[in-house]
Design an enzyme around this catalytic site. Structure first.
Site, mmCIF file in Angstrom:
data_model
loop_
_atom_site.group_PDB
_atom_site.id
_atom_site.type_symbol
_atom_site.label_atom_id
_atom_site.label_comp_id
_atom_site.label_asym_id
_atom_site.label_seq_id
_atom_site.Cartn_x
_atom_site.Cartn_y
_atom_site.Cartn_z
ATOM 1 C CG ASP A 81 -0.269 -0.296 2.434
ATOM 2 O OD1 ASP A 81 0.705 -0.812 2.460
ATOM 3 O OD2 ASP A 81 -0.712 0.414 3.398
ATOM 4 C CD GLU A 138 3.477 -1.075 7.347
ATOM 5 O OE1 GLU A 138 3.603 -0.839 8.713
ATOM 6 O OE2 GLU A 138 3.284 0.073 6.700
ATOM 7 C CD GLU A 139 2.466 2.997 5.523
ATOM 8 O OE1 GLU A 139 2.433 3.561 6.575
ATOM 9 O OE2 GLU A 139 3.655 3.072 4.697
ATOM 10 N NE ARG A 180 18.379 -3.601 18.774
ATOM 11 C CZ ARG A 180 19.322 -2.974 19.128
ATOM 12 N NH1 ARG A 180 20.085 -2.276 18.366
ATOM 13 N NH2 ARG A 180 19.470 -2.829 20.490
ATOM 14 C CG HIS A 362 5.658 8.265 6.400
ATOM 15 N ND1 HIS A 362 4.712 7.759 7.401
ATOM 16 C CD2 HIS A 362 6.126 6.704 5.875
ATOM 17 C CE1 HIS A 362 4.381 6.301 7.234
ATOM 18 N NE2 HIS A 362 5.330 6.023 6.656
#
Length: 390
Positions: A81, A138-139, A180, A362
């Protein structure tokens, strides 16, 4: 000796990957609206011989490829998306949809997984089941595509032993892979506080209970949670993002609202901060004679990478780019709904450099770095091959 995928294997296909990425970038679709993007993904997967399931948790697509008789299975996820941002660039592939753009690199994520999908279907250098998950939405926060796909039976319908995902990382060199183990990205909670006082004339505050004064004291008190209630070696953020109250200079309002963003990296810190917010808000309001309502919206959990899967992915990355070339990724206070997948299956969320001069995520000037495409595609192909080794 078995030959596994390398970055060199994808250099000849780079032009095609770039063309695909630019097409997706020029035609972005918002969360829950990924109709054309998911159709393109499904069509390509089917043309390469995948068994494709559409409309998983909305516009989600899952491509499954079984090779040989291996009983291991792996899932790899890419998000599709875009964001409601008007693009500020003069690229030939700039968004053609006003007010919508791929400002988070999901066009690149989708392209890299499709590049790996084509290679794996053509070479078939593994034995087991490969599940490629193309996720919508996802957003959007709590109503995200990861949750919807899980609720639609993703892991029951497409079982896997582990799941892997990736996000581009502005500020790191293009193509650099960062890892990580353990907590990587923060849990994100939103809190709305409504303070009810007693309104009246600004010249007679002694007859009122001023919710703006209560809220002002509360803003400062909330900042003591991280500095005085948490272990000084832990990381967390409590931000008061909005504070609204009052309509005129000569009127003391009867109500004020505050909205908070809370970011934490462990379940213990998350629970502690929630408890402290409730106790501080209620005590501060009572001390002024006001009343408080608290709406606590628990968002995505912490992205917590499993040690074994992270070590495995790190080994794959070093096979591709060289021993000692995979730095530890710093903690990221942003959130990511891949965390929900990791609550159900062991896995690892990887970061891939998007260039040291990249605009932030963004941002209207952001663009995915095409020089990362071959590394990302090779990473997914080699990871799948090695996980499902004969």
């Amino acid at each position: 000796m078995t030959k596994f995928a390398t970055i060199e294997d994808f250099k000849q296909a780079k032009a095609d990957l770039v063309d695909l990425r630019h097409h997706l970038h020029a035609h972005p679709e918002l969360s829950h609206q990924e109709v054309k993007t998911s159709a393109l993904v499904a069509q390509k997967l089917e043309s390469w011989g995948y068994e494709v399931t559409r409309n998983v948790g909305g516009h989600g697509v899952v491509g499954q490829l079984r090779v040989g008789n291996g009983n291991r299975s792996v899932a790899i996820r890419a998000d599709m998306d875009a964001l409601p941002i008007h693009e500020a660039s003069d690229h030939a592939h700039a968004s053609t949809v006003p007010g919508v753009m791929h400002a988070c690199g999901h066009d690149g994520h989708t392209t890299m997984l499709l590049g790996a999908a084509e290679y794996l279907a053509r070479t078939r250098n593994f034995s087991g089941t490969l599940n490629l998950i193309f996720q919508p939405a996802e957003e959007v926060g709590r109503d995200s595509g990861a949750v919807a796909m899980i609720n639609d039976g993703l892991f029951e319908r497409f079982p896997c032993d582990a799941i892997f995902g990736l996000h581009n990382h502005p500020g790191a060199p293009a193509g650099q892979i960062l890892m990580r183990s353990g907590p990587l990205m923060a849990a994100a909670d939103t809190v709305r506080i409504t303070l009810h006082g007693k309104g009246g004339h600004a010249a007679r505050p002694h007859l009122c209970i001023d919710p703006i004064v209560v809220g002002s004291a509360l803003v400062m008190a909330l900042q003591t949670i991280v500095s005085r209630s948490m272990d000084s070696t832990d990381t967390a953020v409590v931000t008061v993002g909005t504070f609204h109250g009052g309509t005129a200079t000569n009127v003391i309002a009867d109500k004020a609202t505050l909205e908070l963003s809370v970011r934490t990296f462990t379940p213990e810190a998350r629970a502690l901060i929630k408890a402290r917010i409730y106790s501080i808000v209620e005590a501060q309001a009572a001390s002024w004679g006001a009343k408080a309502e608290i709406e606590y919206d628990s968002g995505h959990p912490v992205v917590t990478n499993a040690p074994e899967e992270t070590a495995f992915a790190t080994g794959i990355a070093e096979e591709l780019t060289g021993v000692g070339t995979v730095p530890e990724c710093p903690l990221i206070p942003g959130s990511e709904d891949f965390a929900h997948f990791l609550e159900h299956k062991p896995g690892c969320f990887i970061r891939l450099g998007n260039g040291e001069q990249s605009a932030p995520l963004h941002n209207p000037a952001y663009d995915f770095d095409d020089d990362s495409l071959t590394t990302g595609a090779a990473l997914w192909a080699r990871l799948a091959e090695r996980f499902l080794t004969h």
